[in-house]
Design an enzyme around this catalytic site. Structure first.
Site, PDB file in Angstrom:
ATOM      1  N   LYS A  15       0.819  -1.226   0.000  1.00  0.00           N
ATOM      2  CA  LYS A  15       0.000   0.000   0.000  1.00  0.00           C
ATOM      3  C   LYS A  15       0.847   1.269   0.000  1.00  0.00           C
ATOM      4  O   LYS A  15       0.633   2.177  -0.790  1.00  0.00           O
ATOM      5  CB  LYS A  15      -0.917   0.040   1.229  1.00  0.00           C
ATOM      6  CG  LYS A  15      -1.967  -1.024   1.299  1.00  0.00           C
ATOM      7  CD  LYS A  15      -2.846  -0.845   2.528  1.00  0.00           C
ATOM      8  CE  LYS A  15      -2.131  -1.101   3.831  1.00  0.00           C
ATOM      9  NZ  LYS A  15      -1.746  -2.530   4.017  1.00  0.00           N
ATOM     10  N   THR A  16       1.810   1.303   0.913  1.00  0.00           N
ATOM     11  CA  THR A  16       2.619   2.510   1.065  1.00  0.00           C
ATOM     12  C   THR A  16       3.426   2.787  -0.199  1.00  0.00           C
ATOM     13  O   THR A  16       3.463   3.916  -0.695  1.00  0.00           O
ATOM     14  CB  THR A  16       3.561   2.374   2.276  1.00  0.00           C
ATOM     15  OG1 THR A  16       2.797   2.040   3.440  1.00  0.00           O
ATOM     16  CG2 THR A  16       4.311   3.668   2.527  1.00  0.00           C
ATOM     17  N   GLU A  56      -3.420   6.213   1.423  1.00  0.00           N
ATOM     18  CA  GLU A  56      -3.159   4.835   1.807  1.00  0.00           C
ATOM     19  C   GLU A  56      -4.293   4.405   2.731  1.00  0.00           C
ATOM     20  O   GLU A  56      -4.268   4.631   3.928  1.00  0.00           O
ATOM     21  CB  GLU A  56      -1.817   4.695   2.527  1.00  0.00           C
ATOM     22  CG  GLU A  56      -1.524   3.262   2.905  1.00  0.00           C
ATOM     23  CD  GLU A  56      -0.243   3.089   3.699  1.00  0.00           C
ATOM     24  OE1 GLU A  56      -0.154   2.093   4.438  1.00  0.00           O
ATOM     25  OE2 GLU A  56       0.653   3.945   3.584  1.00  0.00           O
TER      26      GLU A  56
END
Length: 203
Positions: free
Chosen positions: A119-120, A163
């Site tokens: 995600k990051t 995010e």
């Protein structure tokens, strides 16, 4: 509006504090530790206290009433600052409701990046590409980088890149314009006791 972030030095709330400042709000907060995020906050003259006993919050509220306390999911329900905020009648929520309010108020289209892994990195790549192509974009990264702040509310942006993580069911409080799901593998058993419950949340 005066916003207080309890746990302001974390990668979840720190970027939101920067976004709140960009939105023109008065920003205060507290955190017991130091981090790369607190360095970013200090560079932007965002004040925060190391005292989480509730006394710093009470003093700020007395001098300039706090409208909204946003707190980290890591805090216990009987945390002194939450207790103080309840006693003072301050609105209290986790980060999802506050960020949803910002996105709605500013009329932004949410690009939500979710998934068990990546995600990051994916959020960072999208923001980097937008900057590279000169596209104004607002964002909350959930980390620190060498090339941009952790959070930003751009005055000319159409999109907000976030995010949007599944921890504490955070991502279920948003209605994205675009959802990007990197992958799904059972995680956070404290929130999702079974694989099926985890998969259903993404569904």
């Amino acid at each position: 509006m005066n916003i207080y972030f309890s746990g302001i030095g974390g990668v979840g709330l720190g970027p939101l504090a920067m976004i709140a400042q960009d939105a023109g709000y008065q920003v205060n907060g507290s955190d017991t530790g130091s981090s790369l995020v607190t360095k970013q906050l200090s560079a932007r003259n965002i004040s925060f206290s190391r005292d989480q006993s509730g006394q710093a919050l009470r003093k700020i509220h007395k001098d300039q009433p706090i409208d909204w306390l946003v707190y980290s999911a890591a805090l216990d329900e009987d945390h002194p600052e939450l207790v103080a905020a309840h006693e003072l009648g301050i609105k209290i929520t986790k980060r999802d409701e506050f960020l949803s309010d910002i996105i709605s108020t500013k009329g932004l289209k949410l690009i939500a990046v979710s998934g068990t892994h990546g995600k990051t990195s994916t959020t960072g790549m999208i923001v980097w590409l937008a900057k590279y192509f000169g596209i104004p974009v607002s964002f909350s990264l959930g980390t620190t980088t060498s090339w941009c702040p952790s959070g930003l509310l751009h005055p000319r942006s159409e999109y907000f890149v976030y995010e949007c993580d599944e921890f504490d069911k955070n991502f279920l409080h948003f209605q994205p314009f675009l959802s990007i799901v990197t992958n799904i593998e059972h995680d956070h058993p404290d929130t999702y006791p079974t694989e099926d419950s985890y998969f259903q949340a993404f569904g």
